[in-house]
Design an enzyme around this catalytic site. Sequence first.
Site, PDB file in Angstrom:
ATOM      1  N   GLU A  63       0.827  -1.218   0.000  1.00 55.03           N
ATOM      2  CA  GLU A  63       0.000   0.000   0.000  1.00 55.03           C
ATOM      3  C   GLU A  63       0.856   1.260   0.000  1.00 55.03           C
ATOM      4  OE1 GLU A  63      -3.475  -0.124   2.490  1.00 55.03           O
ATOM      5  OE2 GLU A  63      -3.589   2.051   2.609  1.00 55.03           O
TER       6      GLU A  63
ATOM      7  N   LYS B 186      -8.009  -0.744  10.949  1.00 50.87           N
ATOM      8  CA  LYS B 186      -7.353  -1.218   9.721  1.00 50.87           C
ATOM      9  C   LYS B 186      -6.145  -0.333   9.418  1.00 50.87           C
ATOM     10  CE  LYS B 186      -6.624  -1.610   5.094  1.00 50.87           C
ATOM     11  NZ  LYS B 186      -5.812  -0.735   4.241  1.00 50.87           N
TER      12      LYS B 186
ATOM     13  N   ASP C 133       3.836 -13.774  12.238  1.00 41.70           N
ATOM     14  CA  ASP C 133       2.529 -14.270  11.794  1.00 41.70           C
ATOM     15  C   ASP C 133       1.511 -13.127  11.879  1.00 41.70           C
ATOM     16  OD1 ASP C 133       0.019 -15.432  11.645  1.00 41.70           O
ATOM     17  OD2 ASP C 133       0.543 -17.178  12.871  1.00 41.70           O
TER      18      ASP C 133
ATOM     19  N   HIS D 116      -2.175  10.027  -1.172  1.00 42.66           N
ATOM     20  CA  HIS D 116      -2.179   8.824  -2.006  1.00 42.66           C
ATOM     21  C   HIS D 116      -1.911   9.162  -3.470  1.00 42.66           C
ATOM     22  CE1 HIS D 116      -3.336   5.484   0.486  1.00 42.66           C
ATOM     23  NE2 HIS D 116      -4.287   6.187   1.054  1.00 42.66           N
TER      24      HIS D 116
HETATM   25  C1  MEV Z   1      -6.443   3.096   4.466  1.00 47.16           C
HETATM   26  O1  MEV Z   1      -5.671   1.965   4.164  1.00 47.16           O
HETATM   27  C2  MEV Z   1      -6.471   3.359   5.958  1.00 47.16           C
HETATM   28  C3  MEV Z   1      -7.387   4.507   6.419  1.00 47.16           C
HETATM   29  O2  MEV Z   1      -8.695   4.258   5.931  1.00 47.16           O
HETATM   30  C4  MEV Z   1      -7.376   4.488   7.928  1.00 47.16           C
HETATM   31  C5  MEV Z   1      -8.388   5.428   8.553  1.00 47.16           C
HETATM   32  O3  MEV Z   1      -9.403   5.745   7.939  1.00 47.16           O
HETATM   33  O4  MEV Z   1      -8.135   5.802   9.744  1.00 47.16           O
HETATM   34  C6  MEV Z   1      -6.929   5.810   5.869  1.00 47.16           C
END
Ligand code: MEV
Length: 424
Positions: free
Chosen positions: A84, A262, A278, A376
Amino acid sequence: MPQTERTSIVSGFYKLPIEKRREFVTQFSNLTQEDLKSFSSGLDLATADRMIENVLGTFELPLGVAVNFLINKKDYLIPMATEESSVVAAASNAAKIARVKGGFSTISSKPLMIGQLQVLHVKDVVSAAQNIMQHKTQLLALANAQDKILVDFGGGAKDIEVRILDSPLGHMIVVHLIVDVRDAMGANAVNTMCEALAPILEEITAGNVRLKILSNLADKRLVKATAIFDKEKMGGDSIIDAFLESYTLASIDPYRAATHNKGIMNGIDAVIIATGNDFRAIEAGAHAYAARTGLYTSLTTYHKNKDGDLVGEIELPMAVGVIGGAANMHPKAKLCRKILGISTAQELAEVVASVGLAQNFAALFALSTVGIQKGHMSLHAKNIAVMAGAQGEEIERLADQLVQDGKVKLDYAKILLEKIRKKS
Ligand code: MEV
């Protein structure tokens, strides 16, 4: 790039050619020529064939390094393996801001893992549970007889806990074997001990033992990292307020908490993969821990301190190892541990948690200000430029133009590339 003192702080690292970045890391981490070769060589097929079944080849990911990290007053360069874009840059930026107020501070508990034995078909679960506790010394001795080396290193089975659970099948007993696994992730040691205890537990309880397996909710192996993010560096009070508003949603709403966590795992998994650990175990532990109160919530917390700076904290289970498994077999995992300069699982756990906090801070900071897409876009634009057919210097030129025009799209990139070519 000569380094006068050993610091992980470096500006414009991303602009250096790969060779220069490697030089910097080599000096910082005292890498040898042999180590350097590992950057370019992949996992050899024979090793891969020993690691899993039905091997066809290997699968590569980009390996980057996050800079600027100061953790417990020690400088770290942090290897991260991820597909990513923006993850490595975001972690590095967050670490730079955290550094102003002293970087990350961490604490962690002992490397205690839990093994579970499920005991079924017991007539009187209460007296069977008491019986198990009366045999605790004998059970621990039998568990420890399975792994003399672990015991010699100060680890081994340390405690037994007994739970009685109600289920659609009636009452069942769940025995928790608590094992200090020292510098290993611990799954093998714990599973072997659990299997060894099953027959004697069946005798003690006159029941049947079904499951005998490690729990990935490693809530006796916790790590906590905190950092203070400087108000001025963040752009002032109103930005911290916006940040806290963004954070609040993750603290109350599982839909947001899932995305928030995430983002944390973007950083954590990247280090976990780079060090040969792991990542599914870490993911499972993190998310189960995030739901420990019954409400799935944020793994981080934030508040404003009396100086008006932002204080961030993360706490989660961290079952990582520096010995055993892929950590030992994968040459790049060894290289990454050398870059980190860590020798114990506990230190690795503390570094990983700090990266998780940094990653979460960076995401919320971007989301509360410019939004996530801006960061990004430039890497994404380069990919689009390549997909449109750009080559060499055309890639950078076309990508810049796509971002400037706010149209990072393949059809537009193709038209623009034609124009650029005609002009030159
Ligand atoms: C993207 O990989 C992760 C985000 O969505 C985390 C977040 O929203 O805090 C940018």
